[in-house]
Every structure is written in C-alpha cells, then in structure tokens.
Design a protein around this motif. Structure first.
Motif, PDB file in Angstrom:
ATOM      1  N   THR A 127       9.488  10.061   9.377  1.00  0.00           N
ATOM      2  CA  THR A 127       9.099   8.822  10.059  1.00  0.00           C
ATOM      3  C   THR A 127       9.161   7.592   9.174  1.00  0.00           C
ATOM      4  O   THR A 127       9.163   6.469   9.677  1.00  0.00           O
ATOM      5  CB  THR A 127       7.671   8.947  10.606  1.00  0.00           C
ATOM      6  OG1 THR A 127       6.753   9.086   9.501  1.00  0.00           O
ATOM      7  CG2 THR A 127       7.542  10.156  11.527  1.00  0.00           C
ATOM      8  N   GLY A 128       9.158   7.795   7.848  1.00  0.00           N
ATOM      9  CA  GLY A 128       9.113   6.662   6.936  1.00  0.00           C
ATOM     10  C   GLY A 128       7.721   6.092   6.728  1.00  0.00           C
ATOM     11  O   GLY A 128       7.547   5.121   5.989  1.00  0.00           O
ATOM     12  N   LYS A 129       6.704   6.694   7.354  1.00  0.00           N
ATOM     13  CA  LYS A 129       5.337   6.199   7.219  1.00  0.00           C
ATOM     14  C   LYS A 129       4.733   6.654   5.882  1.00  0.00           C
ATOM     15  O   LYS A 129       5.073   7.713   5.361  1.00  0.00           O
ATOM     16  CB  LYS A 129       4.463   6.713   8.363  1.00  0.00           C
ATOM     17  CG  LYS A 129       4.853   6.193   9.736  1.00  0.00           C
ATOM     18  CD  LYS A 129       3.918   6.752  10.797  1.00  0.00           C
ATOM     19  CE  LYS A 129       4.277   6.227  12.182  1.00  0.00           C
ATOM     20  NZ  LYS A 129       3.379   6.799  13.229  1.00  0.00           N
ATOM     21  N   SER A 130       3.812   5.853   5.365  1.00  0.00           N
ATOM     22  CA  SER A 130       3.115   6.213   4.140  1.00  0.00           C
ATOM     23  C   SER A 130       2.183   7.388   4.404  1.00  0.00           C
ATOM     24  O   SER A 130       1.504   7.436   5.443  1.00  0.00           O
ATOM     25  CB  SER A 130       2.319   5.021   3.608  1.00  0.00           C
ATOM     26  OG  SER A 130       1.572   5.401   2.468  1.00  0.00           O
ATOM     27  N   VAL A 131       2.136   8.333   3.470  1.00  0.00           N
ATOM     28  CA  VAL A 131       1.232   9.475   3.611  1.00  0.00           C
ATOM     29  C   VAL A 131      -0.060   9.268   2.831  1.00  0.00           C
ATOM     30  O   VAL A 131      -0.955  10.111   2.877  1.00  0.00           O
ATOM     31  CB  VAL A 131       1.910  10.790   3.162  1.00  0.00           C
ATOM     32  CG1 VAL A 131       3.126  11.077   4.020  1.00  0.00           C
ATOM     33  CG2 VAL A 131       2.283  10.741   1.694  1.00  0.00           C
ATOM     34  N   ILE A 132      -0.165   8.141   2.127  1.00  0.00           N
ATOM     35  CA  ILE A 132      -1.341   7.857   1.317  1.00  0.00           C
ATOM     36  C   ILE A 132      -2.079   6.642   1.882  1.00  0.00           C
ATOM     37  O   ILE A 132      -1.487   5.590   2.094  1.00  0.00           O
ATOM     38  CB  ILE A 132      -0.966   7.588  -0.161  1.00  0.00           C
ATOM     39  CG1 ILE A 132      -0.144   8.745  -0.725  1.00  0.00           C
ATOM     40  CG2 ILE A 132      -2.218   7.343  -0.992  1.00  0.00           C
ATOM     41  CD1 ILE A 132      -0.827  10.088  -0.687  1.00  0.00           C
ATOM     42  N   LYS A 133      -3.380   6.831   2.132  1.00  0.00           N
ATOM     43  CA  LYS A 133      -4.196   5.734   2.637  1.00  0.00           C
ATOM     44  C   LYS A 133      -4.719   4.866   1.507  1.00  0.00           C
ATOM     45  O   LYS A 133      -4.629   3.631   1.554  1.00  0.00           O
ATOM     46  CB  LYS A 133      -5.373   6.292   3.443  1.00  0.00           C
ATOM     47  CG  LYS A 133      -6.320   5.240   4.003  1.00  0.00           C
ATOM     48  CD  LYS A 133      -7.451   5.911   4.776  1.00  0.00           C
ATOM     49  CE  LYS A 133      -8.442   4.883   5.309  1.00  0.00           C
ATOM     50  NZ  LYS A 133      -9.563   5.545   6.049  1.00  0.00           N
ATOM     51  N   LYS A 134      -5.276   5.484   0.485  1.00  0.00           N
ATOM     52  CA  LYS A 134      -5.782   4.738  -0.659  1.00  0.00           C
ATOM     53  C   LYS A 134      -5.980   5.680  -1.840  1.00  0.00           C
ATOM     54  O   LYS A 134      -6.046   6.911  -1.681  1.00  0.00           O
ATOM     55  CB  LYS A 134      -7.092   4.020  -0.338  1.00  0.00           C
ATOM     56  CG  LYS A 134      -8.279   4.921  -0.043  1.00  0.00           C
ATOM     57  CD  LYS A 134      -9.525   4.088   0.274  1.00  0.00           C
ATOM     58  CE  LYS A 134     -10.716   4.977   0.614  1.00  0.00           C
ATOM     59  NZ  LYS A 134     -11.931   4.199   0.932  1.00  0.00           N
ATOM     60  N   VAL A 135      -6.060   5.093  -3.016  1.00  0.00           N
ATOM     61  CA  VAL A 135      -6.324   5.833  -4.248  1.00  0.00           C
ATOM     62  C   VAL A 135      -7.587   5.253  -4.871  1.00  0.00           C
ATOM     63  O   VAL A 135      -7.670   4.041  -5.104  1.00  0.00           O
ATOM     64  CB  VAL A 135      -5.143   5.742  -5.232  1.00  0.00           C
ATOM     65  CG1 VAL A 135      -5.446   6.534  -6.503  1.00  0.00           C
ATOM     66  CG2 VAL A 135      -3.857   6.248  -4.577  1.00  0.00           C
ATOM     67  N   VAL A 136      -8.576   6.112  -5.131  1.00  0.00           N
ATOM     68  CA  VAL A 136      -9.886   5.675  -5.602  1.00  0.00           C
ATOM     69  C   VAL A 136     -10.038   6.024  -7.077  1.00  0.00           C
ATOM     70  O   VAL A 136      -9.835   7.181  -7.475  1.00  0.00           O
ATOM     71  CB  VAL A 136     -11.012   6.340  -4.792  1.00  0.00           C
ATOM     72  CG1 VAL A 136     -12.381   5.895  -5.300  1.00  0.00           C
ATOM     73  CG2 VAL A 136     -10.859   6.017  -3.303  1.00  0.00           C
TER      74      VAL A 136
END
Length: 566
Positions: free
Chosen positions: A459-468
C-alpha cells in the motif's frame, strides 16, 4: 468428594451488614467497544445491548508504548509504570546479553491492589491476572484458575478454596495454554474454540456459586476468553482483515470470534441475574482488539532491519524480491507451527542449504542446519535447537538473532504485544558495547528515521506510528527504567511485507496472530445515579480504580494518578 456447597470462612469475626449498592465488576478480555457496538447494532449481544441502553459507556485511553501486561499493573495499582517501575514480564540483564521471563507480576509492596484499600468491605476476587492474594482483603480471593497471561501462583484465600472449586466445577481447558501455533489448521481452530466455550461455562458456574456465598460489596472477576479468540479468529470475523477473503479456503468459515463474544454475553447475563438487584454493574476492558499490525513488525521486520543496518549488504531472513507481489499469504501453509514457517525464509550462504530450505521436512531441515552450523558460524539460532534447549521464546525470530547482538549497533528485544523494543549496544553498559556514548543520540535519530521510512510494500503506507525515547540520561542505570532505549509503536497497518529505501524488502512473511491490540479500553456502567444511554467522559485505565472505590464510598489515596469517571 465434596458436598454441593463449599463452606467459606469470610473472616475470623463474622460481620453482619446490609449492603448499600454492591458492585459487580466484570472484565471482558481485550473486549473492543467498536466491535461490541457493531454487533449490538446487528442484533447480537443482547445483555450488553441492555447495559448500553440502560447505562453509560465510554472509551479508556491507555499507555500505547509498552506491553499488554503493563496495563494490568496500571489498573491494579492506579499508577503508571514510571511510578511502579514495572514495565512487563521480560527483563534484560545488564552486564549480559540475556533475557529472563519473570514468572510473577509486580510485587505490590509499595502500591497494593486498589481493592485492598477497602478494608471494611466484603470483597470477592476471582481469577484476576497479575495480582496477589492480599491479607488486607476481607472476603475470598481465587487466583490462577483460567485467566489469560496470569503471572500468578495458583492460590486462594481461604487456601483450600481453589482446590475445592476445581474439584466441584473442573479446570479451565486452556489455562496457560490459551494460544494456538497454527491458525490455518481448521481442526485445531475448532477444538480451541470449543475449549474456550467450556472455560466460559465453568467460569460462569463458579462465579454464580461464589455470588451466593455472601453479600459482597465488590465482586471482581473477568472473562479472559475473548482475548485469545480475538488474536486467533479476527480474520474469520472482520472483513477489513487481509486474510478475510480467503477464510473459506481452509474450511473454517464460521465467525468464531462472535461466537465467543455471544457466549461471554450470555454468561454476563447470568451473573447479573445472580447479583443483587440494586448492584452497580461495571463491564470494562483494558485494551481492545483490531487487525494485528504489531506482531510481524516487532518480531520479524524490526530485528531484520537492525541486522541489515549493522551489517550493510547482508540479509538474514525474509529476503524480498522487488517484483510484483502475490496476494497476501493465506492459509495454504504446510508446517506445524508459525516459527517453522518463518524459518523457511532464512537466507543461507551455502547454496545447497539455500536450495533445500522449505523443500524438506522440519526434521530434515534441523539436521541440515546442525550439520552446517559450525561452518556458518556465527549464524541465526535455529528455533528447533532453541526448543531443545528450552530457550526463552524460541519461537520468536527476535531471539534467533541473539548470536549477533554483541556485534550489532542495536538489536531488537523479544516482545509479542503492541510495540517493538530496541536496545542500543552501548559501550560501558553492555559487556561488548560498540556504540560510544557520545554517538548515542545520533544513532537513535538515525534509527528513528530508518523506521519512519519503513513502508508497507502493498500500500505504501507507513508501518510505524512513532518512536519513543525512554532515557534522558543514557548512563542512567536505574533498574526501574524500561529494557529498551527506543520503543517502536506500530501504525494501524497490517503488513506481511515491507520496503526500506536503505535496506530493501523484508517479506512476505506468514501472518502470526491475526488480531492485535489497540491501546483503547472501555467502561460500561449501569446503576443508581447513572443516566441511561449516556456517554461517560473520555477517561483512562488509570480512572478505573478511583471509580470503583468511589462507588464503594472509599477515598482514593493521594498517589492515584486517575480520577473517578462517575
């Protein structure tokens, strides 16, 4: 044999008391309010529908960057992990490259279970996970009968009660075994569903029995069965899952997840009927259930990405081809376990080994791997060998990379919940650390950017929401800090194959559990003073303890970090 009744000594001095609006609080394991509302609108879940219409409901926010086990400690103590120091059951030992699974939950020494603060109340606690038998509780406590992820010793107060209940009603068929390794086998899938239904039935009978023994101020219990049902049956239930279009290809077409929710709904109705008529009814969940977008990224994509980052040009697992992708992998898998399916994707330097991988049986593959392991050292640890050694989480690919941890700049720690964990191989902290402290911040930033660049190949969508980032001071050796230096929170993007502009394609990889956890839980409340068909203010799991204590007329301690929702 025991009699039809079990004598329970509530306390050394019997107390006669007329209860004023007791509380029946029931957890639905990983229950999801969106799913419940959708099924209610279709005419299902009759008892939950009555509670929604006659009471108030709302979602509960939660910590979204640590394990599912952490959420129970938050609920039981009313405190965040940074206060209790409990981040989960896995512990990375400083000065080694070893992981240890803690068999017990938080010790509750400083922050006790919230219900133990109601010292003058009669309380029943049945099969709540990750808690303790508290000598501050007047009533009965039964732990370790059938709950999910228990982290408790099988015990009760009075001591004989658990044994008596098992003798009278039976054991839970899936206790400490509420998972399946191959969701693509219809016989195993069906049997597992039947065992969970048996667990619901026996749990209901036990709770009804205990409800009759005393006028409880608080009866606290839960139905854990929807939790594993959501993990393993989500693709059979929800059309938005990538495997849903193929669900009939393995012979399992029934909505088993809905069946388990229906059984739980019926059981809740029976408990409400057995409870006092003036009781407050609280139905809650600490987290939800949706498409699993976390297992593969945390257990496969993340360790492989870090391997390729540390060893440029090399591939260890799931080397993807930059060509047109086939449809998502569906249940035409031939191995007995998910781990052996993923092990087929190992990249081998030896061309004969590379040709035979996936074309021979697991037993023959293990023999080949052992024969060539010395010549290819170091190499990934084989899950078959790790199983023989009774190694921690032998089935997790994160553990297969352990021979390389001391040589990598950063490595992934095992997890199986809602996040990925990265540990920096820091000099003067790890025994063979290679990252200079002055380069720590730069490395964290570089890894963070590589993670944000990771896209779903379909899909080309990012698989990562955020990195803490978990540490402000990199040399802080506080044992209450998390194991990880970076916690990777996954986006709502179920992926079996990902692309990195720097390190290429990883996958496709067979799906593990098809359902996973969003961090939001919920509360449904019905009783005196609660407006019918109303909305609760948006709350947090931290708010559940003060809400329950307020209904009991017990003040909350100053250290509570939440507030009452009622």
């Amino acid at each position: 044999m025991i009699n039809d009744t079990i004598t329970i000594e509530i306390s050394s001095i019997e107390r006669l008391k007329l209860m004023n609006h007791p509380i029946l609080a029931i957890e639905i394991g990983a229950g999801d309010l969106n799913l419940i509302n959708n099924w209610v609108s279709q005419g299902n879940l009759k008892n939950l529908a009555k509670l929604l219409e006659g009471g108030a409901s709302g979602t509960l926010e939660n910590i979204d960057y640590y394990t599912t086990e952490t959420k129970w400690t938050i609920f039981l103590t009313g405190c965040m992990p940074k206060t209790t120091g409990y981040w989960g059951p896995l512990k990375f030992h400083d000065g080694t490259y070893e992981m240890q699974r803690q068999q017990q939950s938080y010790n509750f020494t400083q922050y006790p279970p919230f219900y133990s603060l109601a010292k003058e109340s009669q309380i029943a606690v049945f099969d709540i996970p990750q808690t303790i038998v508290s000598d501050q509780v007047q009533g009965v406590q039964v732990l370790g009968w059938g709950c999910h992820a228990p982290y408790v010793v099988n015990q009760s107060q009075p001591p004989q009660l658990l044994e008596d209940l098992v003798s009278k009603f039976g054991e839970h068929p899936t206790f400490r075994r509420d998972f399946i390794n191959n969701w693509w086998d219809p016989k195993i899938v069906t049997k597992f569903c039947n065992d969970l239904k048996t667990g619901i039935s026996r749990r209901t009978d036990i709770c009804k029995f205990l409800l009759k023994q005393q006028n409880w101020d608080l009866f606290l219990t839960g139905f854990s069965e929807p939790h594993p049902a959501g993990h393993h049956y989500y693709h059979l239930s929800q059309p938005d899952h990538p495997l849903y279009p193929y669900k009939d290809q393995n012979g399992a077409v029934d909505d088993l997840m809905l069946e388990l929710y229906e059984a739980t709904d019926s059981a809740i109705g029976e408990l409400i009927e057995a409870a006092p008529k003036d009781a407050h009814i609280l139905i809650y969940s600490l987290q939800g259930m949706t498409n699993n977008s976390t297992d593969l990224p945390s257990m496969v994509f993340l360790p492989e990405l870090l391997y390729r980052f540390s060893f440029p040009g090399k591939v260890a697992l799931a080397a993807g081809e930059k060509d047109q992708l086939s449809p998502p992998i569906f249940p035409h898998l031939d191995r007995k376990t998910w781990a052996s399916e993923v092990w087929k994707l190992k990249w081998d330097r030896n061309p004969i080994q590379r040709f035979l991988r996936g074309r021979v049986s697991d037993e023959f593959q293990e023999a080949i791997d052992q024969w060539l392991s010395a010549k290819n050292s170091p190499d990934l640890d084989s899950p078959f060998q790790l199983y023989k050694e009774k190694s921690l989480y032998a089935w997790q690919p994160t553990m297969w990379y352990k021979p390389f941890w001391s040589k990598m700049k950063a490595f992934a720690l095992p997890t199986f919940a809602v996040e990925g964990f990265i540990r920096i191989n820091l000099k003067d902290r790890e025994p063979n650390g290679i990252v200079e402290p002055e380069n720590y911040d730069k490395l964290c930033e570089e890894l963070t950017q590589h993670l944000y660049d990771l896209k779903d190949a379909r899909t080309g969508k990012s698989v990562i929401k955020k990195v803490v980032r978990t540490r402000e001071n990199i040399l802080n050796q506080d044992p209450d800090l998390p194991n990880a230096d970076l916690v990777v929170v996954m986006a709502d993007c179920p992926s079996d194959v990902v692309d990195s502009p720097q390190f290429g394609r990883i996958g496709p990889v067979p799906y593990h559990r098809t359902g996973g956890h969003p961090p939001e839980g919920f509360l449904i409340a019905k009783g005196l003073g609660i407006a019918p068909n109303s909305q609760l203010p948006k709350g947090q799991v931290l708010d559940l303890p003060p809400t329950i204590l307020k209904l009991m007329g017990v003040p909350s301690p100053e250290y509570f970090e939440g507030k009452s929702l009622l």
